[in-house]
Design a protein around this motif. Structure first.
Motif, PDB file in Angstrom:
ATOM      1  N   ILE A  20      44.367  33.017  43.292  1.00 15.50           N
ATOM      2  CA  ILE A  20      44.016  33.974  42.242  1.00 15.50           C
ATOM      3  C   ILE A  20      43.594  35.294  42.860  1.00 15.50           C
ATOM      4  N   ALA A  21      42.775  35.254  43.880  1.00 13.91           N
ATOM      5  CA  ALA A  21      42.327  36.454  44.596  1.00 13.91           C
ATOM      6  C   ALA A  21      42.507  36.196  46.085  1.00 13.91           C
ATOM      7  N   ASN A  22      42.049  37.090  46.901  1.00 16.28           N
ATOM      8  CA  ASN A  22      42.230  36.955  48.350  1.00 16.28           C
ATOM      9  C   ASN A  22      41.680  35.636  48.884  1.00 16.28           C
ATOM     10  N   ASP A  23      40.418  35.364  48.605  1.00 16.81           N
ATOM     11  CA  ASP A  23      39.783  34.161  49.134  1.00 16.81           C
ATOM     12  C   ASP A  23      39.499  33.111  48.058  1.00 16.81           C
TER      13      ASP A  23
END
Length: 105
Positions: A20-23
């Motif tokens: 969903i996001a970087n991490d």
């Protein structure tokens, strides 16, 4: 609790991994936690939307609101055309109330 274990046994082996996001990734255990959150959210919403009980209204000395709550219950149980007055109920009281009135601030 049985439903939770059944859903867990179906979801956890799936190896879901959607970034969903970087991490941050949506994994099967996070989906499981979100699914287990739904009954609690439903309970909170239903408690918020349900009216107070007639017994509570009588305890805080609000007979009119108690009659309105009973009227609503009567219409749900007996039908829309039946009212408390048609059944012969003109007022309600709660037995064994303490003599000291409850003072709300």
């Amino acid at each position: 609790m049985v439903l939770m274990t059944c859903i867990a046994s179906l979801l956890l082996p799936l190896k879901l991994h959607h970034r969903i996001a970087n991490d941050y990734a949506l994994t099967s255990w996070r989906v499981l936690v979100l699914l287990n959150l739904l009954p609690g959210l439903f309970g909170i919403v239903s408690l918020w939307l349900l009216p107070e009980s007639p017994k509570y209204y009588l305890a805080v000395d609000e007979q009119q609101k108690a009659m309105e709550a009973l009227e609503r219950c009567c219409r749900l149980n007996k039908g829309r055309d039946v009212t408390l007055s048609s059944l012969g109920v003109e007022s309600v009281t709660q037995p064994r109330l303490p003599e000291k009135k409850i003072h709300r601030r």
